[in-house]
Design an enzyme around this catalytic site. Sequence first.
Site, PDB file in Angstrom:
ATOM      1  N   LYS A   3       0.863  -1.183   0.000  1.00  8.22           N
ATOM      2  CA  LYS A   3       0.000   0.000   0.000  1.00  8.22           C
ATOM      3  C   LYS A   3       0.895   1.228   0.000  1.00  8.22           C
ATOM      4  O   LYS A   3       1.695   1.425   0.917  1.00  8.22           O
ATOM      5  CB  LYS A   3      -0.893  -0.003   1.236  1.00  8.22           C
ATOM      6  CG  LYS A   3      -1.732   1.257   1.347  1.00  8.22           C
ATOM      7  CD  LYS A   3      -2.770   1.149   2.425  1.00  8.22           C
ATOM      8  CE  LYS A   3      -3.559   2.436   2.544  1.00  8.22           C
ATOM      9  NZ  LYS A   3      -4.576   2.362   3.590  1.00  8.22           N
TER      10      LYS A   3
ATOM     11  N   LYS B 146       1.387  10.029   5.653  1.00  5.18           N
ATOM     12  CA  LYS B 146       1.417   8.653   6.165  1.00  5.18           C
ATOM     13  C   LYS B 146       2.673   7.927   5.702  1.00  5.18           C
ATOM     14  O   LYS B 146       2.722   6.701   5.667  1.00  5.18           O
ATOM     15  CB  LYS B 146       0.148   7.907   5.727  1.00  5.18           C
ATOM     16  CG  LYS B 146      -1.155   8.536   6.249  1.00  5.18           C
ATOM     17  CD  LYS B 146      -2.357   7.613   6.028  1.00  5.18           C
ATOM     18  CE  LYS B 146      -3.616   8.189   6.666  1.00  5.18           C
ATOM     19  NZ  LYS B 146      -4.780   7.297   6.561  1.00  5.18           N
TER      20      LYS B 146
ATOM     21  N   GLU C 170       7.386  -6.885   1.231  1.00  2.00           N
ATOM     22  CA  GLU C 170       6.148  -6.831   2.041  1.00  2.00           C
ATOM     23  C   GLU C 170       5.263  -8.042   1.762  1.00  2.00           C
ATOM     24  O   GLU C 170       4.694  -8.622   2.678  1.00  2.00           O
ATOM     25  CB  GLU C 170       5.369  -5.539   1.734  1.00  2.00           C
ATOM     26  CG  GLU C 170       5.971  -4.264   2.331  1.00  2.00           C
ATOM     27  CD  GLU C 170       5.706  -4.130   3.822  1.00  2.00           C
ATOM     28  OE1 GLU C 170       5.109  -5.043   4.424  1.00  2.00           O
ATOM     29  OE2 GLU C 170       6.106  -3.100   4.403  1.00  2.00           O
TER      30      GLU C 170
ATOM     31  N   LYS D 230      -2.147  -1.485  -3.885  1.00  2.00           N
ATOM     32  CA  LYS D 230      -3.027  -0.320  -3.832  1.00  2.00           C
ATOM     33  C   LYS D 230      -2.213   0.950  -3.881  1.00  2.00           C
ATOM     34  O   LYS D 230      -1.245   1.041  -3.122  1.00  2.00           O
ATOM     35  CB  LYS D 230      -3.799  -0.388  -2.516  1.00  2.00           C
ATOM     36  CG  LYS D 230      -4.628   0.814  -2.192  1.00  2.00           C
ATOM     37  CD  LYS D 230      -5.292   0.620  -0.877  1.00  2.00           C
ATOM     38  CE  LYS D 230      -6.018   1.902  -0.522  1.00  2.00           C
ATOM     39  NZ  LYS D 230      -6.376   1.958   0.852  1.00  2.00           N
TER      40      LYS D 230
ATOM     41  N   SER E 208     -10.078   5.668  -4.712  1.00  2.00           N
ATOM     42  CA  SER E 208     -11.022   6.765  -4.911  1.00  2.00           C
ATOM     43  C   SER E 208     -10.533   7.801  -5.927  1.00  2.00           C
ATOM     44  O   SER E 208     -11.313   8.293  -6.740  1.00  2.00           O
ATOM     45  CB  SER E 208     -11.312   7.433  -3.565  1.00  2.00           C
ATOM     46  OG  SER E 208     -10.113   7.871  -2.945  1.00  2.00           O
TER      47      SER E 208
ATOM     48  N   TYR F 173     -14.819   1.247  -7.198  1.00  2.00           N
ATOM     49  CA  TYR F 173     -16.098   1.926  -6.988  1.00  2.00           C
ATOM     50  C   TYR F 173     -17.021   1.773  -8.194  1.00  2.00           C
ATOM     51  O   TYR F 173     -18.182   2.151  -8.126  1.00  2.00           O
ATOM     52  CB  TYR F 173     -15.843   3.404  -6.633  1.00  2.00           C
ATOM     53  CG  TYR F 173     -15.012   3.506  -5.370  1.00  2.00           C
ATOM     54  CD1 TYR F 173     -15.602   3.366  -4.125  1.00  2.00           C
ATOM     55  CD2 TYR F 173     -13.625   3.653  -5.431  1.00  2.00           C
ATOM     56  CE1 TYR F 173     -14.842   3.385  -2.969  1.00  2.00           C
ATOM     57  CE2 TYR F 173     -12.860   3.677  -4.280  1.00  2.00           C
ATOM     58  CZ  TYR F 173     -13.475   3.537  -3.057  1.00  2.00           C
ATOM     59  OH  TYR F 173     -12.714   3.545  -1.911  1.00  2.00           O
TER      60      TYR F 173
END
Length: 338
Positions: free
Chosen positions: A197, A221, A237, A252, A278, A317
């Site tokens: 991510k 982040k 990872e 992602k 998004s 979405y």
Amino acid sequence: MHLLRRPRRNRHTAALRALVQETKLHQEDFIQPLFFHGGGGDAQKIEAMPGILRHTLRSLVDECRSLADWGMTAVALFPCIDPACKDPQASHALTKNNILYRAIEEIKAATPRLLVIADVALDPYTSHGHDGLLHEDGRVENDSTVEVLAKLAVMEAEAGADILAPSDMMDGRVRAIRQALDSRSFQDRAIMSYSAKYASAYYGPFREALKSQVGSIPLDKKSYQMDPANLREALLEVQLDEEEGADIVMVKPAGTYLDVIRAIRETTLLPIAAYQVSGEYAQICAAARLGWLDYHAARDESLLSIKRAGASMILTYFAGEMLREWACDANAMRHLTL
Ligand code: PBG
């Protein structure tokens, strides 16, 4: 010209093109992310995500019934928590009967076949918006966060979640969640780990949907999400998550990380989920609204590319409307053949 090989021969008609198509999208490929709130009133629009709602509990369950009717396999749930319930410790995450647990219970009661994927992260519940607990110097603490995540995952499993999906990027959380689940006899619940991510600019509309953005400067982040420049780190990872017991690994965002999906496809035997986030959705919607892109063609191409890169499943979405369109087409075909 005397050409023996004419690749265009296979492209001449729609029927031929369909026969030779290498990648196809199916209804089973898709997972619909869903937002919901626990306040009174109606479902709310999300400005940067046209067509996507912040549901009420009731409209969420209705939506899940429709999605199941159209053939949706799974939904991923993201609660928008009342700001009055947020604190630095994310204590509302472990409060019995919070809106998330109620939503999982009601969806599983209404549509038992629909898989429910529960997000395991603290950002919906923290007043600072980070995915973990903060040390007094402001750093996001790893180990104390993992302890809370393991408890959250168990409570989500108790509520009926089929798949637990840690999206926080703390080290060692997959092992801790696996052990916590197994110790409560939840050996059958799967872990879909957000393994690679990235610290991406494309999460903006999602943070608006959850109201998890504090102030106007995007939250940094980078101390836990990955540097967009790194590919080998993604492989590391994935390797660790696999060793720790992940059942499905995730990349992602998706569209800007197709090379990462492909590289992981070549190094793991696990299924890969890709999350078209998004901002990717917002980009296509915005350009289409301006008349600069053909909405359906751009949408379908974006999803096909993700599948071609090696994704086994796609969180997007667009999922609900894709399935609704296919369901309508199938109905139309049925009428034609009658
Ligand atoms: C947070 C989380 C994020 C998304 C899913 N889970 C945002 C973030 O990391 O800040 C983004 C999904 C999207 O943009 O659609 N745990």
